[in-house]
Write a protein that holds these residues in place. Structure first.
Motif, PDB file in Angstrom:
ATOM      1  N   ARG A  80       0.859  -1.177   0.000  1.00  0.00           N
ATOM      2  CA  ARG A  80       0.000   0.000   0.000  1.00  0.00           C
ATOM      3  C   ARG A  80       0.892   1.223   0.000  1.00  0.00           C
ATOM      4  O   ARG A  80       2.112   1.084   0.022  1.00  0.00           O
ATOM      5  N   LEU A  81       0.305   2.407  -0.047  1.00  0.00           N
ATOM      6  CA  LEU A  81       1.143   3.593  -0.043  1.00  0.00           C
ATOM      7  C   LEU A  81       1.717   3.827   1.349  1.00  0.00           C
ATOM      8  O   LEU A  81       0.990   3.793   2.340  1.00  0.00           O
ATOM      9  N   HIS A  82       3.002   4.067   1.403  1.00  0.00           N
ATOM     10  CA  HIS A  82       3.670   4.480   2.636  1.00  0.00           C
ATOM     11  C   HIS A  82       3.236   5.926   2.930  1.00  0.00           C
ATOM     12  O   HIS A  82       2.870   6.673   2.008  1.00  0.00           O
ATOM     13  N   ARG A  86       2.131   8.898   0.350  1.00  0.00           N
ATOM     14  CA  ARG A  86       0.847   9.607   0.445  1.00  0.00           C
ATOM     15  C   ARG A  86       1.058  11.106   0.509  1.00  0.00           C
ATOM     16  O   ARG A  86       0.411  11.879  -0.185  1.00  0.00           O
ATOM     17  N   ALA A  87       1.987  11.518   1.376  1.00  0.00           N
ATOM     18  CA  ALA A  87       2.253  12.945   1.558  1.00  0.00           C
ATOM     19  C   ALA A  87       2.783  13.563   0.263  1.00  0.00           C
ATOM     20  O   ALA A  87       2.428  14.686  -0.104  1.00  0.00           O
ATOM     21  N   TRP A  88       3.615  12.808  -0.443  1.00  0.00           N
ATOM     22  CA  TRP A  88       4.192  13.306  -1.708  1.00  0.00           C
ATOM     23  C   TRP A  88       3.081  13.584  -2.728  1.00  0.00           C
ATOM     24  O   TRP A  88       3.127  14.570  -3.453  1.00  0.00           O
ATOM     25  N   GLN A 100      12.726  11.811  -7.537  1.00  0.00           N
ATOM     26  CA  GLN A 100      11.804  11.639  -6.407  1.00  0.00           C
ATOM     27  C   GLN A 100      11.906  10.300  -5.678  1.00  0.00           C
ATOM     28  O   GLN A 100      11.776  10.261  -4.450  1.00  0.00           O
ATOM     29  N   PRO A 101      12.121   9.164  -6.375  1.00  0.00           N
ATOM     30  CA  PRO A 101      12.264   7.922  -5.606  1.00  0.00           C
ATOM     31  C   PRO A 101      13.380   8.006  -4.573  1.00  0.00           C
ATOM     32  O   PRO A 101      13.240   7.510  -3.450  1.00  0.00           O
ATOM     33  N   GLY A 102      14.466   8.667  -4.933  1.00  0.00           N
ATOM     34  CA  GLY A 102      15.586   8.809  -3.996  1.00  0.00           C
ATOM     35  C   GLY A 102      15.203   9.677  -2.815  1.00  0.00           C
ATOM     36  O   GLY A 102      15.532   9.365  -1.663  1.00  0.00           O
ATOM     37  N   PHE A 103      14.507  10.784  -3.080  1.00  0.00           N
ATOM     38  CA  PHE A 103      14.072  11.655  -1.985  1.00  0.00           C
ATOM     39  C   PHE A 103      13.104  10.912  -1.064  1.00  0.00           C
ATOM     40  O   PHE A 103      13.155  11.057   0.156  1.00  0.00           O
ATOM     41  N   ILE A 104      12.179  10.163  -1.658  1.00  0.00           N
ATOM     42  CA  ILE A 104      11.181   9.448  -0.851  1.00  0.00           C
ATOM     43  C   ILE A 104      11.878   8.443   0.065  1.00  0.00           C
ATOM     44  O   ILE A 104      11.550   8.339   1.260  1.00  0.00           O
ATOM     45  N   ALA A 137       8.696  22.052  -1.524  1.00  0.00           N
ATOM     46  CA  ALA A 137       7.571  21.094  -1.513  1.00  0.00           C
ATOM     47  C   ALA A 137       7.981  19.829  -0.762  1.00  0.00           C
ATOM     48  O   ALA A 137       7.175  19.218  -0.055  1.00  0.00           O
ATOM     49  N   ILE A 138       9.233  19.439  -0.900  1.00  0.00           N
ATOM     50  CA  ILE A 138       9.726  18.248  -0.192  1.00  0.00           C
ATOM     51  C   ILE A 138       9.666  18.479   1.323  1.00  0.00           C
ATOM     52  O   ILE A 138       9.191  17.629   2.060  1.00  0.00           O
ATOM     53  N   ARG A 139      10.108  19.642   1.753  1.00  0.00           N
ATOM     54  CA  ARG A 139      10.037  19.940   3.196  1.00  0.00           C
ATOM     55  C   ARG A 139       8.590  19.846   3.680  1.00  0.00           C
ATOM     56  O   ARG A 139       8.306  19.235   4.698  1.00  0.00           O
ATOM     57  N   ARG A 140       7.693  20.453   2.919  1.00  0.00           N
ATOM     58  CA  ARG A 140       6.264  20.413   3.281  1.00  0.00           C
ATOM     59  C   ARG A 140       5.782  18.972   3.384  1.00  0.00           C
ATOM     60  O   ARG A 140       5.079  18.587   4.310  1.00  0.00           O
ATOM     61  N   ALA A 141       6.154  18.168   2.415  1.00  0.00           N
ATOM     62  CA  ALA A 141       5.681  16.776   2.373  1.00  0.00           C
ATOM     63  C   ALA A 141       6.274  15.951   3.506  1.00  0.00           C
ATOM     64  O   ALA A 141       5.603  15.066   4.045  1.00  0.00           O
TER      65      ALA A 141
END
Ligand code: FES
Ligand code: FES
Length: 153
Positions: A80-82, A86-88, A100-104, A137-141
């Motif tokens: 399922r979504l981690h 979800r936040a992303w 993005q996969p690396g950031f996630i 946006a990454i910080r927010r997520a």
């Protein structure tokens, strides 16, 4: 022969021991979430977890993964979504998406260590590079993912 558990499934693969894990994943196992950016452990596009720790798989010998748990963005949510994924999506973080996969993966590892990171801690831990400039946006997520993990809906 190198054997490890990839996204919950045992895999055995006959590759040179010094082949980077990134290329074993992408070329030999057709797992395409981890991306090639720089090849020198600088950009973080290739980040995966090995035994729960983030590693830059372009610079990590496949042999070093033997007997370990390897998790890529495909397996992060275990079907399922981690919370980070979800936040992303909620925060509409990706632009081109390449990094993005690396950031996630880096964000998920950070939140395991620090459930409520500050902006400074996010900046210190997520040294990945995004050419599209999605950093705010990454910080927010990451804050949103922390809230989800803390029980927010
Ligand atoms: S491709 Fe691995 S850090 Fe850039
Ligand atoms: S979203 Fe394009 S490089 Fe990060």
């Amino acid at each position: 022969m190198i054997a490890f558990v990839l996204n919950g499934e045992r895999r055995e693969i006959d590759v040179p021991a010094d082949k980077p894990l990134l290329w074993v994943l992408r070329e030999d196992l057709a797992v395409l979430g981890p991306k090639f950016g720089c090849g020198v452990a600088a950009c973080g596009a290739c980040t995966v977890h090995v035994d729960g720790k983030p590693v830059r798989s372009c610079s990590f010998r496949a042999a070093a993964a033997a007997g370990k748990q390897v998790v890529t963005v495909e397996g992060l949510g275990e079907g399922r979504l981690h919370a980070v994924q979800r936040a992303w999506i909620e925060q509409q973080v990706p632009q081109c998406g390449y990094c993005q996969p690396g950031f996630i993966m880096a964000a998920a590892a950070l939140l395991k260590d620090k459930p409520r990171p500050t902006d400074a801690e996010i900046d210190d831990a997520l040294t990945n590079i995004c050419r599209c400039g999605t950093y705010s946006a990454i910080r927010r997520a990451v804050h949103r993912a922390a809230a989800i993990l803390g029980g927010a809906s």
